[in-house]
Design a protein around this motif. Structure first.
Motif, PDB file in Angstrom:
ATOM      1  N   LEU A 147      41.884  45.257  28.857  1.00 49.21           N
ATOM      2  CA  LEU A 147      40.819  44.315  28.530  1.00 49.21           C
ATOM      3  C   LEU A 147      40.343  43.593  29.773  1.00 49.21           C
ATOM      4  CD1 LEU A 147      39.118  42.969  26.373  1.00 49.21           C
ATOM      5  CD2 LEU A 147      41.018  41.405  25.918  1.00 49.21           C
ATOM      6  N   ASP A 148      41.311  43.209  30.606  1.00 56.62           N
ATOM      7  CA  ASP A 148      40.944  42.516  31.836  1.00 56.62           C
ATOM      8  C   ASP A 148      40.162  43.434  32.766  1.00 56.62           C
ATOM      9  OD1 ASP A 148      42.108  40.249  30.964  1.00 56.62           O
ATOM     10  OD2 ASP A 148      44.044  40.599  31.968  1.00 56.62           O
ATOM     11  N   VAL A 149      40.612  44.678  32.854  1.00 54.62           N
ATOM     12  CA  VAL A 149      39.905  45.636  33.703  1.00 54.62           C
ATOM     13  C   VAL A 149      38.459  45.734  33.245  1.00 54.62           C
ATOM     14  CG1 VAL A 149      39.746  48.060  34.404  1.00 54.62           C
ATOM     15  CG2 VAL A 149      41.990  46.966  34.210  1.00 54.62           C
ATOM     16  N   ALA A 150      38.289  45.878  31.951  1.00 55.62           N
ATOM     17  CA  ALA A 150      36.944  46.033  31.402  1.00 55.62           C
ATOM     18  C   ALA A 150      36.092  44.805  31.667  1.00 55.62           C
ATOM     19  CB  ALA A 150      37.032  46.303  29.894  1.00 55.62           C
ATOM     20  N   ALA A 151      36.689  43.647  31.409  1.00 58.68           N
ATOM     21  CA  ALA A 151      35.943  42.407  31.597  1.00 58.68           C
ATOM     22  C   ALA A 151      35.537  42.260  33.066  1.00 58.68           C
ATOM     23  CB  ALA A 151      36.797  41.216  31.154  1.00 58.68           C
ATOM     24  N   THR A 152      36.478  42.555  33.972  1.00 58.10           N
ATOM     25  CA  THR A 152      36.212  42.386  35.395  1.00 58.10           C
ATOM     26  C   THR A 152      35.091  43.311  35.852  1.00 58.10           C
ATOM     27  OG1 THR A 152      38.571  41.996  35.632  1.00 58.10           O
ATOM     28  CG2 THR A 152      37.316  42.299  37.664  1.00 58.10           C
ATOM     29  N   ILE A 153      35.228  44.573  35.490  1.00 55.26           N
ATOM     30  CA  ILE A 153      34.250  45.538  35.999  1.00 55.26           C
ATOM     31  C   ILE A 153      32.870  45.271  35.426  1.00 55.26           C
ATOM     32  CG2 ILE A 153      34.550  47.401  34.293  1.00 55.26           C
ATOM     33  CD1 ILE A 153      34.337  47.925  38.058  1.00 55.26           C
ATOM     34  N   ARG A 154      32.850  44.813  34.177  1.00 54.61           N
ATOM     35  CA  ARG A 154      31.576  44.484  33.557  1.00 54.61           C
ATOM     36  C   ARG A 154      30.942  43.297  34.278  1.00 54.61           C
ATOM     37  NH1 ARG A 154      29.455  46.836  29.328  1.00 54.61           N
ATOM     38  NH2 ARG A 154      31.129  47.799  28.156  1.00 54.61           N
ATOM     39  N   HIS A 155      31.780  42.353  34.595  1.00 57.65           N
ATOM     40  CA  HIS A 155      31.299  41.163  35.287  1.00 57.65           C
ATOM     41  C   HIS A 155      30.753  41.538  36.661  1.00 57.65           C
ATOM     42  CE1 HIS A 155      31.020  36.990  36.385  1.00 57.65           C
ATOM     43  NE2 HIS A 155      31.710  37.243  37.504  1.00 57.65           N
ATOM     44  N   GLU A 156      31.530  42.387  37.381  1.00 56.80           N
ATOM     45  CA  GLU A 156      31.133  42.760  38.744  1.00 56.80           C
ATOM     46  C   GLU A 156      29.877  43.630  38.741  1.00 56.80           C
ATOM     47  OE1 GLU A 156      34.409  44.755  40.526  1.00 56.80           O
ATOM     48  OE2 GLU A 156      35.636  42.935  40.670  1.00 56.80           O
ATOM     49  N   GLU A 211      46.393  54.966  31.845  1.00 59.69           N
ATOM     50  CA  GLU A 211      47.407  55.077  30.794  1.00 59.69           C
ATOM     51  C   GLU A 211      48.772  55.102  31.474  1.00 59.69           C
ATOM     52  OE1 GLU A 211      47.596  55.714  27.123  1.00 59.69           O
ATOM     53  OE2 GLU A 211      49.594  55.314  27.936  1.00 59.69           O
ATOM     54  N   ASP A 212      49.665  54.253  31.010  1.00 58.71           N
ATOM     55  CA  ASP A 212      50.946  54.190  31.712  1.00 58.71           C
ATOM     56  C   ASP A 212      51.943  55.210  31.217  1.00 58.71           C
ATOM     57  OD1 ASP A 212      51.061  52.902  29.306  1.00 58.71           O
ATOM     58  OD2 ASP A 212      52.625  51.502  29.939  1.00 58.71           O
ATOM     59  N   SER A 213      51.797  55.680  29.998  1.00 55.62           N
ATOM     60  CA  SER A 213      52.762  56.658  29.488  1.00 55.62           C
ATOM     61  C   SER A 213      52.453  58.039  30.075  1.00 55.62           C
ATOM     62  CB  SER A 213      52.688  56.729  27.957  1.00 55.62           C
ATOM     63  OG  SER A 213      52.939  58.033  27.521  1.00 55.62           O
ATOM     64  N   LEU A 272      48.299  47.831  29.861  1.00 55.49           N
ATOM     65  CA  LEU A 272      48.606  48.503  31.122  1.00 55.49           C
ATOM     66  C   LEU A 272      49.476  47.581  31.973  1.00 55.49           C
ATOM     67  CD1 LEU A 272      45.137  50.035  32.142  1.00 55.49           C
ATOM     68  CD2 LEU A 272      47.224  51.300  31.582  1.00 55.49           C
ATOM     69  N   PRO A 273      50.324  48.154  32.802  1.00 56.50           N
ATOM     70  CA  PRO A 273      51.084  47.301  33.726  1.00 56.50           C
ATOM     71  C   PRO A 273      50.125  46.603  34.703  1.00 56.50           C
ATOM     72  CG  PRO A 273      51.935  49.559  33.703  1.00 56.50           C
ATOM     73  CD  PRO A 273      50.650  49.564  32.952  1.00 56.50           C
ATOM     74  N   LYS A 274      50.524  45.484  35.204  1.00 58.13           N
ATOM     75  CA  LYS A 274      49.818  44.699  36.226  1.00 58.13           C
ATOM     76  C   LYS A 274      48.546  44.026  35.707  1.00 58.13           C
ATOM     77  CE  LYS A 274      51.715  47.255  40.078  1.00 58.13           C
ATOM     78  NZ  LYS A 274      51.461  48.224  41.143  1.00 58.13           N
ATOM     79  N   ASP A 277      48.182  52.181  36.306  1.00 60.15           N
ATOM     80  CA  ASP A 277      48.215  50.756  35.975  1.00 60.15           C
ATOM     81  C   ASP A 277      46.823  50.143  36.086  1.00 60.15           C
ATOM     82  OD1 ASP A 277      47.670  49.910  38.630  1.00 60.15           O
ATOM     83  OD2 ASP A 277      49.792  50.238  39.151  1.00 60.15           O
ATOM     84  N   GLY A 278      46.711  48.896  35.744  1.00 67.91           N
ATOM     85  CA  GLY A 278      45.416  48.240  35.651  1.00 67.91           C
ATOM     86  C   GLY A 278      44.714  48.131  36.994  1.00 67.91           C
ATOM     87  N   GLU A 279      45.488  47.845  38.036  1.00 64.12           N
ATOM     88  CA  GLU A 279      44.858  47.659  39.346  1.00 64.12           C
ATOM     89  C   GLU A 279      44.280  48.971  39.854  1.00 64.12           C
ATOM     90  OE1 GLU A 279      47.820  45.801  41.742  1.00 64.12           O
ATOM     91  OE2 GLU A 279      47.526  43.834  40.776  1.00 64.12           O
ATOM     92  N   GLN A 280      45.071  50.032  39.695  1.00 61.85           N
ATOM     93  CA  GLN A 280      44.565  51.353  40.094  1.00 61.85           C
ATOM     94  C   GLN A 280      43.264  51.674  39.370  1.00 61.85           C
ATOM     95  OE1 GLN A 280      47.009  54.831  39.577  1.00 61.85           O
ATOM     96  NE2 GLN A 280      48.674  53.997  40.839  1.00 61.85           N
ATOM     97  N   ALA A 281      43.257  51.351  38.100  1.00 63.69           N
ATOM     98  CA  ALA A 281      42.084  51.653  37.281  1.00 63.69           C
ATOM     99  C   ALA A 281      40.864  50.909  37.799  1.00 63.69           C
ATOM    100  CB  ALA A 281      42.359  51.270  35.832  1.00 63.69           C
ATOM    101  N   LEU A 282      41.062  49.629  38.097  1.00 63.50           N
ATOM    102  CA  LEU A 282      39.949  48.817  38.584  1.00 63.50           C
ATOM    103  C   LEU A 282      39.429  49.353  39.915  1.00 63.50           C
ATOM    104  CD1 LEU A 282      38.327  46.349  37.750  1.00 63.50           C
ATOM    105  CD2 LEU A 282      39.894  44.938  39.080  1.00 63.50           C
ATOM    106  N   GLU A 283      40.363  49.732  40.787  1.00 60.49           N
ATOM    107  CA  GLU A 283      39.967  50.293  42.076  1.00 60.49           C
ATOM    108  C   GLU A 283      39.117  51.550  41.868  1.00 60.49           C
ATOM    109  OE1 GLU A 283      40.298  49.322  45.438  1.00 60.49           O
ATOM    110  OE2 GLU A 283      40.592  47.520  44.192  1.00 60.49           O
TER     111      GLU A 283
END
Lengths: 421, 591
Positions: B78-87, B25-27, B72-74, B50-56
Motif C-alpha cells: 500500500l505504501d509503495v502504491a501511495a508513494t509512486i502515485r504521489h511521485e 512478492e516475498d514468498s 511486503l517486508p520493509k 520487498d517493498g523498497e526494491q519494488a519502489l526502486e
C-alpha cells in the motif's frame, strides 16, 4: 322328349327358305342384320379401312378431370395410372363430390406430393354432372379427358384417345372400356364378352359410319371449347349419352378410339347388374325419346339424317328386339304348340353360332383382351344375353315408359331429380 | 485435458501483446509461480522481494502492470502504491494491482481503495491473474492516452443509493462492483465463494448477454439477482419493483434460502467453470425448475428464468438431461426457420402453388336443374342469382340451388384449392418455409433429478470414475509449477515423470454416514501414508476434490505398479473405506 327333339329336327330340316323365314322371322329381322353389320365392319377394319392416322399433334394441353364420391380406396391408384401414361395429362383436377369417407384427405396428400394440380371437395353431394362441371370450370387444357375414379388405364390410353381430336371437326372421343374383373364369376365373364362385342367391336363398327352415340362416362376425351359450348354436362343420369347427343346435335363429330383402353370393374351380382342396366336403359329411353326427341322429329329444325341411323339402330335392335321377343315366343307356342320349344332352341343354336363368330371377330380387332380364355363362356353368354338380359331391358323400358323411374334414381341426388328437365 | 494443458505449457500464441510486469512478492513459491506463468504467456517479468526494491523498480522502469503483495517486508504494498502515485503526478503509471488474502481489510482502508486499480484476492487463481494482466488492454490503453481523474466508482454508486442497500444486506451492485469486463475487489472476494455476500443488486438495465460476466466469475453465478430496474423480468431472483414494503419478509426468506442452499452446494459446482455444472448449481440454489415463458423479444420466442440466452440453456440442459442430471417436461412445440434458426415465424394461410397469402374464399353454387356448379360470382347479377349456363334465375335455396362447398382462389396466380396451405414467413430473415417442411423444435421445462441433486450436493465424486478425468483447471498452482519443471526436464534430458490423480469413490457414502470431518480426516491420513511411501523427490499435493502425486524419474508404467501397492497399504490403516482410486498420466499425456 327325345322323340320331340328328333321330330323337331326332322321338321326343321324339311323346311325350305321361305318357310324358314316364317318360322324364324324374329331372328331374321332383329338379330341377323346386327350380326351382318358386325361381320362387315370387322371385315372393313381388318382391311385397314381405318381413320387416316393424323400426325401426333399432342403439343396441346390435356387436362384430366376426375369426379368421385367416396372413392378413398381408388383415387390414388387412378391418379398414379394417369402418371404412368406415355402422354401424361398436363394437369389433373379432382373433385370429391360430397364424400363422407377419407377421400378429401387422400386428395390433399396427392396434391402435397404434386401428383394432382387441384383438389376440390364439396360438402354436399351434387351429382357427377355438377362435379365434372366444377372441374371443367377450373380446367385450362385444350382437351379435357373425363375419367372415372375406379378406372385404370392402358399406358397408351391418353395418347390414343386425344389423337382423333387433331381433326378440328371432332369434339369427342370415346375410350374403349374393358372389363378388369372378368374372372370373378360367371356373371363377370359374360359381361366381359358383352363389353367386347358391344363396345370394343360395336362402337368400332359405329365409328366406321360416324354413328358413335355415347362417349363412355368411364373414359372420354372432349374438346374443351365444344364441351363448354354445350354447357358442360347436364343434370341427371346418363350424362355420358346426354352430352354425346348434345355434341352431335351441335354438329360435332364424335368418334371411338379402340386403342385407348381403360379397365373397369363390372357388377358381380345379378342384383347389382340388373340395377345398373335398369338405370342405363331407362336413361337411354328418357334421353333419346324425351330430352332429345327433336333429333328424330322430321319436323324439328334439329332433325338430321345423320342421326337417323343410330336412332333407328337403338329403336329396332334394342327396344324392338326386347318388345317383340315375348310376342314371338307367344306366337310360336300358339301356332306350333310343343314344337315351338324345338324351334326356339333351333333359333338359339343359330344365334350361338353367330355369337361365337362375332366374338371371334371382335377378339380379332381388340388386341388387349385375352379372348381365348373367354371363348368357353360364349355359349352361356348367348343364352344369358338372349333370354335374361333381353327381359331386363324390356323391364327397364316398360318401367321408364310407364313409371318414369329414372326420375327416382339414387345415382343422382333427389334435389336434382326434383327440378331437372 | 490435453488442450487445457497445452495452452499453459506452450507460449501464448494469441494476439495479446507482451506486457512488462513487476511482481512484488516475498514468498518465493508465489513469485516463482507468477513468473513462470506470466513468462510462458509472453510477458516480461521482473521480481521484487520487498517493498523498497519494488519502489526502486517502479521509479526506474516503465511497467504496464505491477502486482504488489499487500504485506511486503520493509515497506507495505500500500505504501509503495501511495508513494509512486504521489511521485508520478501526471506521469503515466502502471496498473497497480494489490494481492491480498484480506480483501475486506483493504477495502476498509480508504487509502487502499484509492491507490490500487484492482485487487486480486489470495489464494491466487492463475486464470484470474492472466485475465487481469492481459484482459484490460482497452482500459489500460485508454487511460494511457488520456489520463483522466480515476472514477471513484463506489462514490457514484453512493449517489444513487437504493433503499435496498440500506437493508443490512451485503450486496454487490451492478454497476459498481460488477460491470462488463470488470470486477471490484468485493466482487472478486465474492467470486471465491465468500459466504458473507447476499446477492447482486442490478441498478441499471442490463441484457442477458451482459450478465455473462456473472457466469465467468466462478461463484458469482450462485448469488441471487435482485433487479431494481424491472427489465430482467423472471430472470431476476427478486424482481424489486414488484415488491411492496410488506414484502420485506419475502426478500429475507429468499436471501436466507439462497444462503442455505449455497452452503450445501458442493465445491466442485461452486467453482466450476463449466456452464453445465453452473446451471445445475444455479437450479439447486434457486430451488426452482428451469422454467420457460413466452418472450416475443428474443428469436427463440422463449426465455428461461436464468440469466442465459435460450439457445445456450437449451443446449446445456439437453446435455445434462442425457447425463440424467435434469429431467424435462414438455412446454411447447415451435416451428423453426431452417435458414436462420429463428422461431419468430409468421403463420399464414397461403396458396398451395405460389405461397401468396392473397387468398379469397369463393363459395360455389350448384344449380340443380342444369348441373352447373361454379363460383357465386359467376351467378351474381346485382342482387339476383342467374345461372351462367341456362340463364334461369335461382330463387329457392335448397330447391333451385345449394352451396355444396367453397374454394380458395389465389389472387396472385389464380390457383384454386378447396383448402389453403399453411406456411411460415420468418420475421427475422424473411425466409419462406412450408408448414409441412418446417423443422420442429420442442422446448421444455427442466427439473433437477435426484441424481442432479446428488451431484449438486456431493460433486463430481458422485458421477463415478468416468468423470474423474484430470481437469487442468483444478490443479493446484504448486503442482502446475512442479509439473512444468518436470516437463522441461523431460524435454531436455528425457527424464520421465508421472502424475498420479487420486480420487475417492466412496466420499459420498462416508460423508453421509460419518460426516464430512470423518472423511476429511481419513483422506488426510491416507495422503500422509502415501507421502510416506514415496521418495523425497516426489511431490504430493492436496487438491479440492482430488489429490495428486508427481513422481520424478519414474515412467507411468512403473508408477502404476508401485501405486497399486501403495494405495492398498495406505488405505489399510484407515477407519473408513474412502474408496481411494487413481489414474496415472505420463509425459505423453501432456504433449
Amino acid at each position: 322328349m327325345l322323340q320331340l327333339v328328333s321330330d323337331g329336327i326332322t321338321y326343321l330340316t324339311a323346311q325350305s327358305g321361305e318357310s324358314l323365314f316364317r318360322l324364324f322371322w324374329f331372328v331374321v329381322i332383329f338379330e341377323l342384320p346386327r350380326y351382318t353389320l358386325g361381320f362387315l365392319s370387322v371385315a372393313a377394319i381388318s382391311l385397314h379401312w381405318r381413320r387416316a392416322p393424323t400426325e401426333g399433334r399432342d403439343l396441346r394441353r390435356v387436362t384430366a378431370l376426375i369426379a368421385g364420391h367416396n372413392e378413398e380406396d381408388s383415387i390414388e391408384r387412378c391418379v398414379r395410372s394417369l402418371h404412368e401414361q406415355t402422354r401424361p395429362p398436363d394437369e389433373i383436377i379432382v373433385v370429391s363430390d360430397g364424400s363422407t369417407d377419407r377421400m378429401a384427405e387422400r386428395m390433399r396428400s396427392l396434391q402435397n406430393r404434386g401428383l394432382i394440380k387441384e383438389a376440390h371437395c364439396t360438402q354436399v353431394r351434387a351429382g357427377k354432372s355438377a362435379a365434372v362441371n366444377l372441374a371443367l370450370s377450373r380446367a385450362t387444357g385444350d382437351i379435357v379427358v373425363v375419367v372415372d375414379c375406379d378406372c385404370t388405364f392402358d399406358r397408351r390410353a391418353i395418347q390414343k384417345i386425344i389423337e382423333p381430336l387433331a381433326d378440328p371437326r371432332t369434339a369427342g372421343v370415346s375410350g374403349n372400356v374393358v372389363v378388369r374383373n372378368s374372372s370373378t364369376n360367371l356373371l363377370t365373364e359374360f359381361q366381359a364378352i358383352e363389353y367386347l362385342i358391344s363396345i370394343s367391336q360395336g362402337r368400332q363398327a359405329a365409328d366406321l359410319t360416324g354413328q358413335v352415340s355415347c362417349i363412355s362416362g368411364a373414359f372420354g376425351a372432349f374438346r374443351r371449347s365444344a364441351l363448354l359450348g354445350v354447357g358442360g354436362l347436364d343434370a341427371g343420369g346418363g350424362e355420358d349419352l346426354d352430352v354425346t347427343l348434345s355434341l352431335r346435335k351441335a354438329g360435332w363429330k364424335v368418334v371411338f378410339a379402340a386403342d385407348a383402353v381403360c379397365y373397369t370393374d363390372v357388377p358381380t351380382t345379378l342384383g347389382a347388374l340388373v340395377r345398373q342396366r335398369f338405370r342405363w336403359e331407362r336413361d337411354s329411353v328418357r334421353l333419346r325419346y324425351r330430352k332429345h326427341r327433336d333429333m328424330i322429329d322430321p319436323f324439328s329444325s334439329r332433325f338430321s339424317w345423320q342421326e337417323i341411323a343410330h336412332e333407328f339402330d337403338f329403336l329396332v335392335f334394342n327396344i324392338g328386339s326386347a318388345v317383340v321377343f315375348p310376342i314371338y315366343i307367344a306366337w310360336l307356342f300358339v301356332t306350333y304348340g310343343d314344337l315351338a320349344l324345338v324351334i326356339l332352341f333351333g333359333a338359339q343354336a343359330g344365334m350361338m353360332l353367330f355369337d361365337g363368330v362375332t366374338f371371334a371377330l371382335s377378339a380379332l380387332v381388340t388386341p388387349r383382351v385375352n379372348a381365348l380364355r373367354l371363348m368357353p363362356y360364349v355359349v352361356g353368354y348367348s343364352l344369358f344375353n338372349g333370354f335374361v338380359m333381353r327381359f331386363v331391358r324390356l323391364g327397364a323400358y316398360l318401367d321408364e315408359w310407364i313409371l318414369e323411374s329414372s326420375y327416382q334414381d339414387t345415382y343422382v341426388p333427389q334435389k336434382v331429380h326434383r327440378v331437372r328437365r | 485435458m490435453t488442450t487445457a494443458t497445452a495452452s499453459l505449457f506452450e507460449t501464448r500464441a494469441e494476439s495479446v501483446p507482451g506486457r512488462r510486469i513487476l511482481v512484488a512478492e516475498d514468498s518465493p513459491t508465489t513469485h516463482e509461480i507468477l513468473k513462470l506463468l506470466l513468462q510462458q504467456r509472453g510477458h516480461d517479468v521482473d521480481i521484487a522481494t520487498d517493498g523498497e526494491q519494488a519502489l526502486e523498480a517502479l521509479r526506474h522502469n516503465r511497467y504496464d502492470v505491477a502486482l504488489l503483495d499487500f504485506h511486503l517486508p520493509k515497506m507495505s504494498g500500500l505504501d509503495v502504491a501511495a508513494t509512486i502515485r504521489h511521485e508520478a503526478q501526471d506521469r503515466p503509471l502502471p496498473r497497480l494491482v494489490a494481492i491480498t488474502a484480506d480483501v475486506e481489510g483493504l477495502l476498509a482502508d480508504e487509502q487502499g481503495c484509492d491507490n490500487f486499480d484492482q485487487v486480486l484476492p489470495k489464494p491466487l487463481d492463475i486464470y484470474h491473474v492472466a485475465q487481469v494482466v492481459e484482459g484490460q488492454d482497452e482500459i489500460a490503453e485508454a487511460e494511457r492516452l488520456a489520463p483522466a481523474p480515476r472514477p471513484a466508482a463506489p462514490r457514484i454508486a453512493e449517489e444513487r443509493r437504493s433503499p435496498f442497500e440500506d437493508l443490512g444486506y451485503s450486496l454487490l451492485t451492478w454497476p459498481g462492483d460488477i460491470d462488463t469486463g470488470r470486477l471490484s475487489a468485493r466482487a472478486m472476494q465474492a467470486s471465491l465463494g465468500d459466504p458473507r455476500f447476499d446477492g447482486i443488486l442490478i441498478k441499471t438495465p442490463v441484457s442477458v448477454e451482459d450478465l455473462a460476466a456473472l457466469w465467468n466469475a466462478k461463484a458469482l453465478y450462485m448469488l441471487p439477482i435482485i433487479d431494481l430496474t424491472g427489465t430482467l423480468g423472471r430472470i431476476a431472483d427478486v424482481d424489486a419493483p414488484k415488491l411492496t414494503a410488506l414484502d420485506r419478509g419475502q426478500l429475507d426468506d429468499a436471501i436466507r434460502a439462497a444462503h442455505d442452499r449455497r452452503a450445501r452446494l458442493h465445491r466442485d459446482l461452486q467453482f466450476s467453470t463449466e456452464l453445465g455444472d453452473q446451471l445445475i448449481g444455479k437450479l439447486y440454489v434457486s430451488n426452482r425448475p428451469l422454467t420457460p415463458s413466452y418472450d416475443p423479444l428474443v428469436t427463440w420466442l422463449v426465455s428461461y428464468d436464468v440469466a442465459l440466452t435460450t439457445p445456450v440453456i437449451a443446449r446445456e440442459a439437453e446435455a445434462l438431461c442425457e447425463h440424467g442430471l435434469l429431467r424435462r417436461e414438455f412446454f411447447d412445440k415451435f416451428h423453426v426457420c431452417p435458414r436462420c434458426d429463428s422461431l419468430r415465424l409468421h403463420v399464414r394461410e397461403e396458396c398451395v402453388q405460389c405461397h401468396s397469402s392473397n387468398l379469397e374464399e369463393e363459395q360455389y353454387l350448384h344449380h340443380f336443374r342444369c348441373a352447373y356448379q361454379g363460383p357465386e360470382q359467376e351467378f351474381r347479377r346485382g342482387d339476383q342469382l342467374i345461372c351462367p349456363k341456362c340463364r334461369y334465375e335461382l330463387t329457392h335455396f335448397g330447391f333451385d340451388y345449394d352451396r355444396p362447398g367453397s374454394m380458395v382462389v389465389c389472387q396472385a396466380c389464380g390457383h384454386a384449392a378447396s383448402e389453403p396451405a399453411v406456411g411460415f414467413v420468418c420475421l427475422d430473415c424473411g425466409n419462406h418455409v412450408g408448414g409441412d417442411v418446417a423443422p420442429i423444435r420442442d422446448l421444455y421445462t427442466y427439473r433437477l433429478t435426484d441424481h442432479g441433486i446428488g451431484f449438486a450436493e456431493h460433486g463430481r465424486s458422485l458421477l463415478g470414475s468416468a468423470s474423474h478425468a484430470l481437469r487442468f483447471a483444478d490443479l493446484p498452482l504448486e503442482l502446475v509449477v512442479a509439473l512444468n519443471a518436470a516437463a522441461k526436464r523431460y524435454n531436455e534430458a528425457k527424464e520421465p515423470f508421472t502424475l498420479v490423480n487420486l480420487f475417492y469413490r466412496n466420499e459420498r457414502e462416508v460423508v453421509a454416514q460419518h460426516g464430512a470431518r470423518a472423511f476429511a480426516k481419513a483422506r488426510d491420513l491416507f495422503i500422509e501414508n502415501v507421502r510416506a511411501s514415496l521418495s523425497e523427490a516426489s511431490l504430493v499435493v492436496k487438491g479440492q476434490s482430488h489429490d495428486y502425486a508427481l513422481l520424478a524419474g519414474v515412467g507411468p508404467e512403473q508408477a502404476k505398479g508401485d501405486f497399486d501397492l501403495f494405495v492398498v497399504q495406505a488405505a489399510n490403516t484407515l477407519s473408513h473405506d474412502i474408496g481411494a482410486s487413481f489414474q496415472v498420466f505420463g509425459p505423453e499425456d501432456f504433449v
